[in-house]
Write a protein that holds these residues in place. Sequence first.
Motif, PDB file in Angstrom:
ATOM      1  N   ALA A   1       0.822  -1.207   0.000  1.00  0.00           N
ATOM      2  CA  ALA A   1       0.000   0.000   0.000  1.00  0.00           C
ATOM      3  C   ALA A   1       0.857   1.258   0.000  1.00  0.00           C
ATOM      4  CB  ALA A   1      -0.930  -0.003   1.206  1.00  0.00           C
ATOM      5  N   GLY A   2       2.119   1.137   0.348  1.00  0.00           N
ATOM      6  CA  GLY A   2       3.029   2.276   0.365  1.00  0.00           C
ATOM      7  C   GLY A   2       4.458   1.796   0.444  1.00  0.00           C
ATOM      8  N   LEU A   3       5.383   2.611  -0.049  1.00  0.00           N
ATOM      9  CA  LEU A   3       6.801   2.278  -0.051  1.00  0.00           C
ATOM     10  C   LEU A   3       7.566   3.232   0.858  1.00  0.00           C
ATOM     11  CD1 LEU A   3       7.427   1.725  -3.871  1.00  0.00           C
ATOM     12  CD2 LEU A   3       7.428  -0.044  -2.090  1.00  0.00           C
ATOM     13  N   PRO A   4       8.755   2.829   1.325  1.00  0.00           N
ATOM     14  CA  PRO A   4       9.621   3.772   2.039  1.00  0.00           C
ATOM     15  C   PRO A   4      10.041   4.905   1.105  1.00  0.00           C
ATOM     16  CG  PRO A   4      10.360   1.506   2.356  1.00  0.00           C
ATOM     17  CD  PRO A   4       9.332   1.489   1.267  1.00  0.00           C
ATOM     18  N   SER A   5      10.814   5.842   1.638  1.00  0.00           N
ATOM     19  CA  SER A   5      11.261   6.966   0.825  1.00  0.00           C
ATOM     20  C   SER A   5      12.078   6.488  -0.373  1.00  0.00           C
ATOM     21  CB  SER A   5      12.123   7.908   1.670  1.00  0.00           C
ATOM     22  OG  SER A   5      13.367   7.298   1.973  1.00  0.00           O
TER      23      SER A   5
ATOM     24  N   ALA B   1      -5.852  -0.248   5.785  1.00  0.00           N
ATOM     25  CA  ALA B   1      -7.084  -0.979   5.504  1.00  0.00           C
ATOM     26  C   ALA B   1      -7.317  -1.019   3.999  1.00  0.00           C
ATOM     27  CB  ALA B   1      -8.258  -0.318   6.214  1.00  0.00           C
ATOM     28  N   GLY B   2      -7.672  -2.195   3.506  1.00  0.00           N
ATOM     29  CA  GLY B   2      -7.937  -2.328   2.081  1.00  0.00           C
ATOM     30  C   GLY B   2      -7.888  -3.772   1.645  1.00  0.00           C
TER      31      GLY B   2
ATOM     32  N   LEU C   1      -7.488  -9.927   7.998  1.00  0.00           N
ATOM     33  CA  LEU C   1      -7.822  -8.882   8.961  1.00  0.00           C
ATOM     34  C   LEU C   1      -8.185  -7.568   8.263  1.00  0.00           C
ATOM     35  CD1 LEU C   1      -5.116  -9.549  11.699  1.00  0.00           C
ATOM     36  CD2 LEU C   1      -7.579  -9.991  11.849  1.00  0.00           C
ATOM     37  N   GLY C   2      -8.085  -7.557   6.925  1.00  0.00           N
ATOM     38  CA  GLY C   2      -8.526  -6.390   6.166  1.00  0.00           C
ATOM     39  C   GLY C   2      -7.444  -5.359   5.892  1.00  0.00           C
ATOM     40  N   TYR C   3      -6.190  -5.807   5.882  1.00  0.00           N
ATOM     41  CA  TYR C   3      -5.084  -4.880   5.663  1.00  0.00           C
ATOM     42  C   TYR C   3      -4.210  -5.284   4.482  1.00  0.00           C
ATOM     43  CZ  TYR C   3      -6.102  -3.012  10.301  1.00  0.00           C
ATOM     44  OH  TYR C   3      -6.712  -2.439  11.382  1.00  0.00           O
ATOM     45  N   ARG C   4      -3.659  -4.268   3.843  1.00  0.00           N
ATOM     46  CA  ARG C   4      -2.553  -4.452   2.901  1.00  0.00           C
ATOM     47  C   ARG C   4      -1.288  -3.923   3.559  1.00  0.00           C
ATOM     48  NH1 ARG C   4      -3.830  -1.550  -2.516  1.00  0.00           N
ATOM     49  NH2 ARG C   4      -1.639  -2.074  -2.847  1.00  0.00           N
ATOM     50  N   PRO C   5      -0.154  -4.591   3.367  1.00  0.00           N
ATOM     51  CA  PRO C   5       1.081  -4.132   4.010  1.00  0.00           C
ATOM     52  C   PRO C   5       1.504  -2.761   3.497  1.00  0.00           C
ATOM     53  CG  PRO C   5       1.519  -5.900   2.445  1.00  0.00           C
ATOM     54  CD  PRO C   5       0.038  -5.804   2.575  1.00  0.00           C
TER      55      PRO C   5
ATOM     56  N   HIS D   1       2.760   4.222  13.715  1.00  0.00           N
ATOM     57  CA  HIS D   1       2.311   3.794  12.391  1.00  0.00           C
ATOM     58  C   HIS D   1       1.685   2.400  12.396  1.00  0.00           C
ATOM     59  CE1 HIS D   1       3.983   7.219  10.184  1.00  0.00           C
ATOM     60  NE2 HIS D   1       5.001   7.153  11.013  1.00  0.00           N
ATOM     61  N   LEU D   2       1.694   1.727  13.533  1.00  0.00           N
ATOM     62  CA  LEU D   2       1.061   0.413  13.605  1.00  0.00           C
ATOM     63  C   LEU D   2      -0.445   0.549  13.483  1.00  0.00           C
ATOM     64  CD1 LEU D   2       3.160  -1.105  16.529  1.00  0.00           C
ATOM     65  CD2 LEU D   2       3.225  -1.823  14.130  1.00  0.00           C
ATOM     66  N   ALA D   3      -1.056  -0.399  12.791  1.00  0.00           N
ATOM     67  CA  ALA D   3      -2.500  -0.362  12.581  1.00  0.00           C
ATOM     68  C   ALA D   3      -3.274  -0.981  13.736  1.00  0.00           C
ATOM     69  CB  ALA D   3      -2.854  -1.090  11.277  1.00  0.00           C
TER      70      ALA D   3
END
Length: 200
Positions: free
Chosen positions: A34-38, A76-77, A93-97, A129-131
């Motif tokens: 769902a997102g990358l580091p810098s 979430a996604g 659980l409804g999450y993308r990493p 940043h933990l969900a």
Amino acid sequence: MLMGQRGKSAAFMPNKYVFPGGAVDAADADIPLAGLPSAQCMDRLTLQSGPVPPVGIVAAAIRELWEETGLILGKAGSWPRLVPADWREFAELGYRPDASALRFIFRAITPPGAPRRFDARFFLADADHLANDPDDFTNAQDELSHLHWVPLAEARKLDLPFVTEVVLAEIAGLLRRGEPDDAIPFFDNTGPEGRLTRLA
């Protein structure tokens, strides 16, 4: 710092306190993050990286955190394609990493002659940043015991492997300076003599 203790019967570093971590799985390189580091972090991960792509490395960091602690770095996604077996419980659980909070801070290759050799990348992420609840370890597997958050100064007093001591010292320096380094420390033991270099 989040620390856990390896079992007394573990073949590698028994009883030592360590960070959550482990190996890259074959499926990790194809995980839809769902997102990358810098961009700088991803560029540094490509330096002398070998066959494992940076996306696989950061995905593995998130998966190993989940497996060993039950903690989720994710958004979430739903997943856009079939979920690999190692990621199924995470996805259910409804999450993308989401790797956007990860900060690459250290790399180390175990010296020749060690009982087990590894080429490890170490990441830092803020628990904000933990969900899920950072104190809820109920979904953790049994690889680490005594999972707990420890003040940095106290963590450095635990029974640690040498490389963990060095990484904690690096983290202390990063927090003291308040800014990222121009380069990442790298314990390079690929040759006959180990050397400390930096990945710019």
